[in-house]
Design a protein around this motif. Structure first.
Motif, PDB file in Angstrom:
ATOM      1  N   PRO A  43       0.807  -1.234   0.000  1.00  0.00           N
ATOM      2  CA  PRO A  43       0.000   0.000   0.000  1.00  0.00           C
ATOM      3  C   PRO A  43       0.832   1.273   0.000  1.00  0.00           C
ATOM      4  CG  PRO A  43      -0.946  -1.604   1.511  1.00  0.00           C
ATOM      5  CD  PRO A  43       0.396  -2.154   1.080  1.00  0.00           C
ATOM      6  N   TRP A  44       2.093   1.176   0.390  1.00  0.00           N
ATOM      7  CA  TRP A  44       2.965   2.353   0.449  1.00  0.00           C
ATOM      8  C   TRP A  44       4.095   2.252  -0.573  1.00  0.00           C
ATOM      9  CZ3 TRP A  44       1.176  -0.451   4.611  1.00  0.00           C
ATOM     10  CH2 TRP A  44       0.139   0.157   5.318  1.00  0.00           C
ATOM     11  N   ARG A  45       3.899   1.412  -1.586  1.00  0.00           N
ATOM     12  CA  ARG A  45       4.857   1.302  -2.690  1.00  0.00           C
ATOM     13  C   ARG A  45       5.026   2.677  -3.333  1.00  0.00           C
ATOM     14  NH1 ARG A  45       3.851  -2.665  -7.920  1.00  0.00           N
ATOM     15  NH2 ARG A  45       5.733  -2.099  -9.133  1.00  0.00           N
ATOM     16  N   GLY A  46       6.267   3.007  -3.656  1.00  0.00           N
ATOM     17  CA  GLY A  46       6.547   4.305  -4.273  1.00  0.00           C
ATOM     18  C   GLY A  46       6.891   5.394  -3.285  1.00  0.00           C
ATOM     19  N   THR A  47       7.081   5.020  -1.994  1.00  0.00           N
ATOM     20  CA  THR A  47       7.441   6.008  -0.973  1.00  0.00           C
ATOM     21  C   THR A  47       8.601   5.494  -0.131  1.00  0.00           C
ATOM     22  OG1 THR A  47       6.027   5.147   0.809  1.00  0.00           O
ATOM     23  CG2 THR A  47       4.988   6.621  -0.810  1.00  0.00           C
ATOM     24  N   ALA A  48       9.244   6.423   0.573  1.00  0.00           N
ATOM     25  CA  ALA A  48      10.333   6.028   1.475  1.00  0.00           C
ATOM     26  C   ALA A  48       9.799   5.167   2.620  1.00  0.00           C
ATOM     27  CB  ALA A  48      11.025   7.272   2.033  1.00  0.00           C
ATOM     28  N   TRP A  49       8.553   5.411   3.034  1.00  0.00           N
ATOM     29  CA  TRP A  49       7.960   4.564   4.072  1.00  0.00           C
ATOM     30  C   TRP A  49       7.828   3.130   3.580  1.00  0.00           C
ATOM     31  CZ3 TRP A  49       7.283   3.550   8.847  1.00  0.00           C
ATOM     32  CH2 TRP A  49       6.324   2.625   9.246  1.00  0.00           C
ATOM     33  N   GLY A  50       7.474   2.948   2.323  1.00  0.00           N
ATOM     34  CA  GLY A  50       7.375   1.606   1.771  1.00  0.00           C
ATOM     35  C   GLY A  50       8.706   0.872   1.813  1.00  0.00           C
ATOM     36  N   VAL A  51       9.803   1.596   1.594  1.00  0.00           N
ATOM     37  CA  VAL A  51      11.134   0.984   1.649  1.00  0.00           C
ATOM     38  C   VAL A  51      11.458   0.561   3.081  1.00  0.00           C
ATOM     39  CG1 VAL A  51      13.601   1.341   1.261  1.00  0.00           C
ATOM     40  CG2 VAL A  51      11.939   2.299  -0.342  1.00  0.00           C
ATOM     41  N   VAL A  52      11.220   1.450   4.051  1.00  0.00           N
ATOM     42  CA  VAL A  52      11.483   1.123   5.453  1.00  0.00           C
ATOM     43  C   VAL A  52      10.629  -0.059   5.891  1.00  0.00           C
ATOM     44  CG1 VAL A  52      11.270   1.939   7.834  1.00  0.00           C
ATOM     45  CG2 VAL A  52      12.219   3.445   6.074  1.00  0.00           C
ATOM     46  N   ALA A  53       9.334  -0.020   5.557  1.00  0.00           N
ATOM     47  CA  ALA A  53       8.434  -1.112   5.936  1.00  0.00           C
ATOM     48  C   ALA A  53       8.863  -2.427   5.283  1.00  0.00           C
ATOM     49  CB  ALA A  53       7.000  -0.764   5.539  1.00  0.00           C
ATOM     50  N   GLY A  54       9.328  -2.359   4.028  1.00  0.00           N
ATOM     51  CA  GLY A  54       9.746  -3.562   3.320  1.00  0.00           C
ATOM     52  C   GLY A  54      10.962  -4.217   3.940  1.00  0.00           C
ATOM     53  N   VAL A  55      11.997  -3.444   4.210  1.00  0.00           N
ATOM     54  CA  VAL A  55      13.214  -4.007   4.803  1.00  0.00           C
ATOM     55  C   VAL A  55      12.932  -4.521   6.208  1.00  0.00           C
ATOM     56  CG1 VAL A  55      15.548  -3.472   5.594  1.00  0.00           C
ATOM     57  CG2 VAL A  55      14.737  -2.578   3.398  1.00  0.00           C
ATOM     58  N   ASN A  56      12.148  -3.775   6.973  1.00  0.00           N
ATOM     59  CA  ASN A  56      11.802  -4.184   8.327  1.00  0.00           C
ATOM     60  C   ASN A  56      11.013  -5.491   8.325  1.00  0.00           C
ATOM     61  OD1 ASN A  56      10.025  -4.137  10.872  1.00  0.00           O
ATOM     62  ND2 ASN A  56      11.522  -2.531  11.305  1.00  0.00           N
ATOM     63  N   THR A  57      10.039  -5.595   7.409  1.00  0.00           N
ATOM     64  CA  THR A  57       9.227  -6.815   7.320  1.00  0.00           C
ATOM     65  C   THR A  57      10.074  -7.999   6.861  1.00  0.00           C
ATOM     66  OG1 THR A  57       7.227  -5.540   6.823  1.00  0.00           O
ATOM     67  CG2 THR A  57       7.215  -7.860   6.193  1.00  0.00           C
ATOM     68  N   TYR A  58      10.934  -7.773   5.875  1.00  0.00           N
ATOM     69  CA  TYR A  58      11.808  -8.855   5.410  1.00  0.00           C
ATOM     70  C   TYR A  58      12.683  -9.365   6.558  1.00  0.00           C
ATOM     71  CZ  TYR A  58      15.696 -11.266   3.216  1.00  0.00           C
ATOM     72  OH  TYR A  58      16.648 -12.205   2.901  1.00  0.00           O
ATOM     73  N   THR A  59      13.281  -8.448   7.303  1.00  0.00           N
ATOM     74  CA  THR A  59      14.197  -8.834   8.374  1.00  0.00           C
ATOM     75  C   THR A  59      13.485  -9.627   9.457  1.00  0.00           C
ATOM     76  OG1 THR A  59      15.550  -6.866   7.942  1.00  0.00           O
ATOM     77  CG2 THR A  59      15.839  -7.958  10.079  1.00  0.00           C
ATOM     78  N   GLN A  60      12.273  -9.211   9.813  1.00  0.00           N
ATOM     79  CA  GLN A  60      11.576  -9.861  10.920  1.00  0.00           C
ATOM     80  C   GLN A  60      10.868 -11.150  10.523  1.00  0.00           C
ATOM     81  OE1 GLN A  60       9.605  -7.404  13.905  1.00  0.00           O
ATOM     82  NE2 GLN A  60      10.251  -5.572  12.810  1.00  0.00           N
TER      83      GLN A  60
END
Length: 334
Positions: free
Chosen positions: A280-297
């Motif tokens: 839902p936040w694709r195309g934003t810096a928040w989407g990048v932070v959420a993506g890396v955080n979700t991948y890591t956890q």
């Protein structure tokens, strides 16, 4: 394998607000004993004290038994001391004589009780790791907050150790409801934690601790501002691909390293494009932070521990702050 067995996790962790988060992965009814370690709502303070922290560490002399020509001798090292669990007899740590023990009841319960008079702040989880060598208490706000479609629950974690692995730390973060991710509240100027080292001067810093405990009251506002700022920063598909390349740079040309890097890129692309926790936040810096955080956890390979124990230790050690800040630092370079 996990450092903690299923029996350890069922006996030495308490999980609250299961009506909001569900049962922990380790829950086994047959291992619960006389009372379950899961609570539908908040965990009573007295249960934390009674079930987890009803003991005080014992300080003992550090000594060695050696064989000499004259027989067995005990050599005492007066410059060092051992910290011993009174119930198990386990040596939790060996330190210089000036090391100040921070008992769990005082530093994780009594200090935290200072703010528990606020009806909106309640204990969401607590536990012991490594045979009692590490402990934590997490306080959550009962109300879930919402910002730009992101539902989250701010928390404060109070953690300390008997093995010297961490200083006593009071830090805030937030739990994103849709993915149960821990995210930092430290990407801007917000001061998110206070650490108290195990020294002879630590007992004089209780005033700092009391101020630190108030952080959770403003963590929600800080996180909301942070999310709005990151959602306002566009990240094109081309820039995202450059980020993926930098994020998986292994400095190695081996076929195995390149295969692992490509798998890591594919996993984050999948989160970015289609996963409800990120897309839902694709195309934003928040989407990048959420993506890396979700991948890591939730996606990254784990060695030497199970995923939930590793995530708990990340929380206790404050490593999510480093993770999220590092993601933004890297994004700024591409």
């Amino acid at each position: 394998m996990s450092r903690e067995t299923l029996e350890d996790l069922n006996a030495n962790t308490l999980i609250g607000f299961t009506d909001k988060r569900g049962e922990a992965w380790h829950y086994r009814e047959e291992m619960q004993g006389d009372e379950p370690n899961h609570y539908i709502g908040a965990i009573p303070v007295e249960d934390v004290r009674r079930r987890l922290f009803g003991w005080e560490p014992v300080e003992a002399m550090s000594a060695a038994i050696v064989m000499t020509d004259e027989g067995v001798q005990t050599i005492v090292d007066e410059t060092r001391k051992q910290i011993v669990h009174p119930n198990t007899g386990a040596v939790l740590g060996v330190f210089k004589s000036g090391y100040q023990v921070h008992g769990y009841d005082e530093w994780l319960v009594r200090n935290v009780e200072i703010i528990l008079d606020d009806d909106d702040l309640q204990i969401g989880s607590a536990g012991l790791l490594r045979g009692g060598a590490q402990g934590w208490v997490q306080i959550e706000t009962e109300a879930t907050q919402s910002v730009e479609g992101v539902l989250h629950r701010p928390f404060l974690t109070a953690a300390t150790s008997m093995d010297g692995s961490i200083a006593t730390t009071y830090g805030v973060g937030t739990q994103v409801v849709v993915c149960d991710n821990t995210l930092s509240v430290a990407l801007g100027s917000f001061v998110n934690s206070v650490k108290v080292r195990h020294s002879s001067k630590s007992l004089g810093r209780l005033g700092d601790v009391r101020e630190a405990l108030q952080l959770v009251l403003s963590a929600g506002d800080a996180f909301n501002a942070q999310v709005r700022e990151l959602i306002a920063q566009p990240v094109s598909e081309a820039r995202f691909e450059k980020f993926l390349t930098a994020w998986t740079d292994t400095k190695s040309d081996s076929k195995r390293a390149q295969t692992l890097a490509e798998g890591k890129r594919d996993a984050l692309r999948g989160l970015w494009r289609t996963d409800e926790r990120v897309a839902p936040w694709r195309g934003t810096a928040w989407g990048v932070v959420a993506g890396v955080n979700t991948y890591t956890q939730h996606e990254a390979p784990i060695r030497g521990a199970d995923r939930v124990t590793r995530n708990a230790e990340f929380m206790v050690h404050g490593r999510y702050n480093t993770l999220d800040a590092g993601t933004l630092e890297l994004l700024a370079t591409v």
